[in-house]
Each structure stands twice: as C-alpha cells, then as structure tokens.
Write a protein that holds these residues in place. Structure first.
Motif, PDB file in Angstrom:
ATOM      1  N   VAL A 149      15.333  -2.585 -54.577  1.00 25.63           N
ATOM      2  CA  VAL A 149      14.275  -2.444 -53.573  1.00 25.63           C
ATOM      3  C   VAL A 149      13.174  -1.537 -54.115  1.00 25.63           C
ATOM      4  O   VAL A 149      11.992  -1.863 -54.056  1.00 25.63           O
ATOM      5  CB  VAL A 149      14.852  -1.884 -52.256  1.00 25.63           C
ATOM      6  CG1 VAL A 149      13.726  -1.596 -51.258  1.00 25.63           C
ATOM      7  CG2 VAL A 149      15.848  -2.862 -51.650  1.00 25.63           C
ATOM      8  N   ARG A 154      13.358  -6.623 -54.713  1.00 24.09           N
ATOM      9  CA  ARG A 154      13.750  -7.151 -53.403  1.00 24.09           C
ATOM     10  C   ARG A 154      12.719  -6.678 -52.399  1.00 24.09           C
ATOM     11  O   ARG A 154      12.474  -5.473 -52.268  1.00 24.09           O
ATOM     12  CB  ARG A 154      15.152  -6.685 -53.002  1.00 24.09           C
ATOM     13  CG  ARG A 154      16.266  -7.219 -53.896  1.00 24.09           C
ATOM     14  CD  ARG A 154      17.642  -6.850 -53.376  1.00 24.09           C
ATOM     15  NE  ARG A 154      17.989  -7.575 -52.171  1.00 24.09           N
ATOM     16  CZ  ARG A 154      19.139  -8.231 -51.999  1.00 24.09           C
ATOM     17  NH1 ARG A 154      20.043  -8.276 -52.968  1.00 24.09           N
ATOM     18  NH2 ARG A 154      19.390  -8.859 -50.872  1.00 24.09           N
ATOM     19  N   CYS A 156      12.047  -5.795 -49.220  1.00 18.62           N
ATOM     20  CA  CYS A 156      12.564  -5.386 -47.918  1.00 18.62           C
ATOM     21  C   CYS A 156      12.829  -3.892 -47.961  1.00 18.62           C
ATOM     22  O   CYS A 156      12.682  -3.251 -49.005  1.00 18.62           O
ATOM     23  CB  CYS A 156      13.851  -6.153 -47.575  1.00 18.62           C
ATOM     24  SG  CYS A 156      15.152  -5.982 -48.822  1.00 18.62           S
ATOM     25  N   CYS A 161      17.947  -4.519 -46.869  1.00 18.68           N
ATOM     26  CA  CYS A 161      18.633  -5.000 -48.069  1.00 18.68           C
ATOM     27  C   CYS A 161      20.141  -4.939 -47.883  1.00 18.68           C
ATOM     28  O   CYS A 161      20.860  -5.916 -48.165  1.00 18.68           O
ATOM     29  CB  CYS A 161      18.217  -4.169 -49.281  1.00 18.68           C
ATOM     30  SG  CYS A 161      19.125  -4.541 -50.804  1.00 18.68           S
TER      31      CYS A 161
END
Length: 342
Positions: A149, A154, A156, A161
C-alpha cells in the motif's frame, strides 16, 4: 490505526499493542511512513504482528466472513459466510486464534507469525469422518501485502487492504488439515508457495549502508576494542531488524528474527553458542535451502560481524597480532572488502 489516519510525530497519541510504549508517526518525504517507538525498547518488539493479528480477528468477527482456499489445486476457492466464531480454542494440540464453523465443519484458524505452527499441530488422533479442519494464515505474507500500500502497488488504505486479503482473496493461507483430503490423491491437493522472490536491491542497499568494515587486526587499545564491540552490535541490530522490508523470500525474515531473539546476548556481546546453532539452521534446515544467493551472502556478512564481536569479547591489545595471522582477505559479493576466519 493506519499511519495515514493520525497526526504526525508524538501527537499521533498511539501506543504499541505489544510493549505499550508511546509511538511516533514518522511521516517524512523520503522513507515509507511508519510508526516508531518513542523510546528505546529492550529486546525485539512484535507490535506490528500483534496489531495485524488483532485486526484480522476484528475483521472476521465483524464481517462473519472468511475467504478459504480450495482444497484442490485446480480451483480457486473464495469468501464463505461463517455460522459461528469463537476465539482461543484448543484444537489439534495448540490454541487456534479462532474456531469458525461452516456447515457443521469446525475450522481452527491459526494466525502464524513465524511459520512454526505446522510443527506444533498433531492430526494423528483425528478420525477421517470427524468434521474438523485446520487453516494457517501466513502473517509474514500478509505483512508484505500491507507494505505494498505504502509503495503504491495497492490502491487502498491499510485497513481496506487487510479486509481485501482476509475476506476477498485466497492467498497467504493454506489447509494444514481437511477431512476431504483423505478422498483425493495427494498430488491433486493445493500447495502453498508464498510470494515469489523479489529484487535484491533493498537487501544489498541495507548491507552497504549498515555493515561495518571488519579490520584485519584487533584494535590496539582497550578503548578502541570497546568502541568496536559497540559498533559491531549497532551494525548487527541494523542489519537484522525488519527483515520483511528487504527479503526476497518468505524464509529470510525468520533467520533475522531468530538472530535478534537468540544471538544478541546483551547490549555488547553476541552469544557464540546461539550463533553456532543459527549457522547450522541456515545450512541444514528446509527454510535455509529456500534462500536466494543474495540472502545467503547477506547472512554470511552478519555471521562474520558476529564472529568479530565474539573475538573482541575479552580481547586484550596484545592479542591483535595473533588475531591478524588468523584472517585472510576474501572477495565480497556486494563489492568492497571482507574477511573470513580460517
């Protein structure tokens, strides 16, 4: 609590879930954002793993949902609603973090922070028809996914996550036991591989930044010997902390964690007996065989600095010439110079 959801610095008003020390929210422009202890902590604190474990339990209980891998290799599995959830239940000779029930099947869910749970479970007494199963969730793999993240891999928040991983994905987990496994060929069962090895860049960068250059001779004064002992411990602590940030394989952080827990005798010395056990584990264990060449070279550097620290323990200045005759220069795979005892 996500690092993105709090104020910067000590004003984040957060406590470590493991040692209860006040945390500082490090939200700089260069390094990845992270929490840090506000004061020195004695030993190795597993606050992050405790926080991840607590959040996973919170998600499963709150959603009454868990994503299960399929038992067979050819299928994916997916999210399954849970009929009942209990915490801290004794199953298969160990305490399961959760016992969840799905259509009368009782599943012990083990949140595994060091890949040791499979060695502590016993299934020999379980009857083939008994509706019980054991599921392992690999927290080291979960930790790696959460780190994506911050790296922008990723899209989010940390909480989102973790919820995706637990309720929407089937990676980071495996069946350790399932009653249906007796009805299929072993070759058909799904195998858990963990994440693939990553690039060696972060690992080699830390090695270049944190290692010390071990001299060919012992220092010639007691003050210099003391300073070298301190420098070697600082280097070893820096090289062995947060292994998941530089790991290429899932096994690598386990060896760094073992070193910190067992080989760092105190603030100045390495335990030689524990170091010998650690070296043996690297060369003879299944986990050691899974390491990459770069990871093995990294651990060799840790070993050499630890041996040097042990040599400094109790050394006197007059020994430095004798020590010098016992070392010879060798090539260093990461560049620069290194030495090896003979």
């Amino acid at each position: 609590m996500s690092i993105t959801e709090v104020e910067r610095g000590i004003n984040c008003n957060c406590l470590c879930p493991c040692c209860k020390t006040e945390l500082v929210a490090k939200q700089g422009d260069v390094k990845m954002w992270h929490f840090s202890h506000s004061t020195d902590v004695l030993g190795d604190c597993d606050g992050l793993m405790i926080a991840i474990r607590s959040k996973i339990i919170e998600i499963i209980k709150g959603r009454s949902l868990l994503s299960f891998p399929h038992l067979l290799e050819a299928y994916d599995g997916g999210p399954v609603p849970l009929d009942e959830i209990k915490e801290h239940v004794s199953m298969f000779g160990a305490i399961a973090d959760l016992e969840v029930t799905v259509n009368q099947l009782r599943v012990g869910v083990y949140l595994d922070s060091d890949r040791s749970i499979s060695t502590r479970l016993s299934f020999g007494h379980v009857h083939e028809q008994e509706p019980v199963a054991a599921l392992r969730i690999d927290l080291l793999d979960v930790e790696f996914e959460i780190g994506r993240v911050q790296r922008g891999e990723r899209q989010c928040s940390y909480s989102e996550c973790l919820e995706q991983i637990i309720t929407g994905e089937t990676g980071s987990r495996e069946w350790l036991y399932h009653p249906m496994q007796h009805q299929v060929e072993k070759s058909e069962l799904k195998r858990y591989y963990g994440r693939q090895p990553s690039e060696a860049g972060p690992l080699l960068q830390r090695l270049a930044d944190k290692r010390i250059k071990v001299p060919a001779e012992l220092p010639s004064s007691m003050n210099a010997i003391y300073e070298q002992r301190q420098s070697s411990i600082v280097s070893l602590c820096s090289l062995t902390v947060k292994g998941s940030e530089i790991a290429q394989t899932d096994e690598f952080p386990l060896f760094l964690r073992y070193f910190r827990h067992h080989c760092l005798d105190d603030s100045e010395n390495v335990s030689y007996e524990a170091l010998m056990r650690w070296i043996e584990l690297i060369s003879q264990s299944r986990e050691g065989q899974a390491l990459t060449e770069e990871e093995i070279a990294y651990l060799k550097e840790v070993e050499w600095i630890a041996r040097y620290n042990h040599r400094l323990k109790g050394a006197s200045p007059k020994e430095h010439n004798m020590y010098s005759s016992k070392v010879h220069q060798s090539s260093d795979p990461a560049g620069g110079e290194n030495y090896t005892l003979i």
